[in-house]
Design an enzyme around this catalytic site. Sequence first.
Site: not given
Ligand SMILES: NC(=O)c1ccc[n+]([C@@H]2O[C@H](COP(=O)([O-])OP(=O)(O)OC[C@H]3O[C@@H](n4cnc5c(N)ncnc54)[C@H](OP(=O)(O)O)[C@@H]3O)[C@@H](O)[C@H]2O)c1
Length: 264
Positions: A152, A139
């Site tokens: 985080y 991130s």
């Molecule tokens: N969105 C942003 O602005 C942003 C910015 C910087 C970095 N990121 C990073 O991008 C990545 C994806 O996040 P996102 O924004 O796409 O969030 P999201 O929409 O909440 O998706 C998160 C995904 O991770 C899965 N997950 C969560 N806990 C898990 C576990 N214990 N085992 C296996 N799968 C798990 C969830 O499915 P289940 O709940 O069904 O397991 C879901 O598929 C993260 O690492 C986040 O830190 C996001």
Amino acid sequence: MRVDASTRALVTGASRGIGRALAEALAARGAAVGLVARGADELEALAARLGPRAVALPCDVGDPAQVSAAVERFAEESGGLELAIANAGIAHYGRFEDQDPELHERMTRINWLGTVHTARAALPHLRGGGGGQLAIVSSGAGLRAFPDAAVYGATKAAQRAFAEALRHELAGSGVSVTTIYPGEIESELHAHEKATMPEWYHGEERAAEPAALARAVLAGIEADRRSVAYPREVRLLALNAVAPGLVDALLRRLRGPSAAPRRR
Ligand SMILES: NC(=O)c1ccc[n+]([C@@H]2O[C@H](COP(=O)([O-])OP(=O)(O)OC[C@H]3O[C@@H](n4cnc5c(N)ncnc54)[C@H](OP(=O)(O)O)[C@@H]3O)[C@@H](O)[C@H]2O)c1
């Protein structure tokens, strides 16, 4: 590496948000895609939509035995593994002292240890095929962590440090590592805490599309880039390592005083 119909790729956190966009982009190139997340129903529905080369692999990335079993199953069913993307993650924002320590452990277990478990399970397969790529979704907060997101940010910085070392460690092995630094991207990451997000957070009104990030990620993987920052200005946060005061001033200007309340 080229990402095409010969690629076997596994994405963690594939059921929503960034991971789903990555899985869709991979499937659109004809790749076989292993879809990892905890929610089996969401994964099955996605696999059905992406076609016969997509495999739902319900698993908790915080449990090394489950991750290993999911990776083994996919590699066996698909005949190998060239690309693994450690993307699964959760976020809980709030003042450190007010947060339930259980949330600190959960973020550490899923974001950081989940990455370690995924890398450990995938690397023998990536090596075995003679070459492959590990991509780790950190991130912008892994470059400069923000107030109200201390733990985080720490999990995201841990991913960055891990990927930096591993990329060098794997020199000459045919396997490489790309670190991804997303900025604010449309997803469900903060769906549970929309009402309590810090003032500096602008994602509600300014988040970028996950499909655009996914395109940048695949281009970065194909070019074996050390890192991909998206949107591009996220890279400016890396200046924090040498000029933290400058980055604070920039963030105060762009995000308001809550992004850097101390002056020194
Ligand atoms: N969105 C942003 O602005 C942003 C910015 C910087 C970095 N990121 C990073 O991008 C990545 C994806 O996040 P996102 O924004 O796409 O969030 P999201 O929409 O909440 O998706 C998160 C995904 O991770 C899965 N997950 C969560 N806990 C898990 C576990 N214990 N085992 C296996 N799968 C798990 C969830 O499915 P289940 O709940 O069904 O397991 C879901 O598929 C993260 O690492 C986040 O830190 C996001």
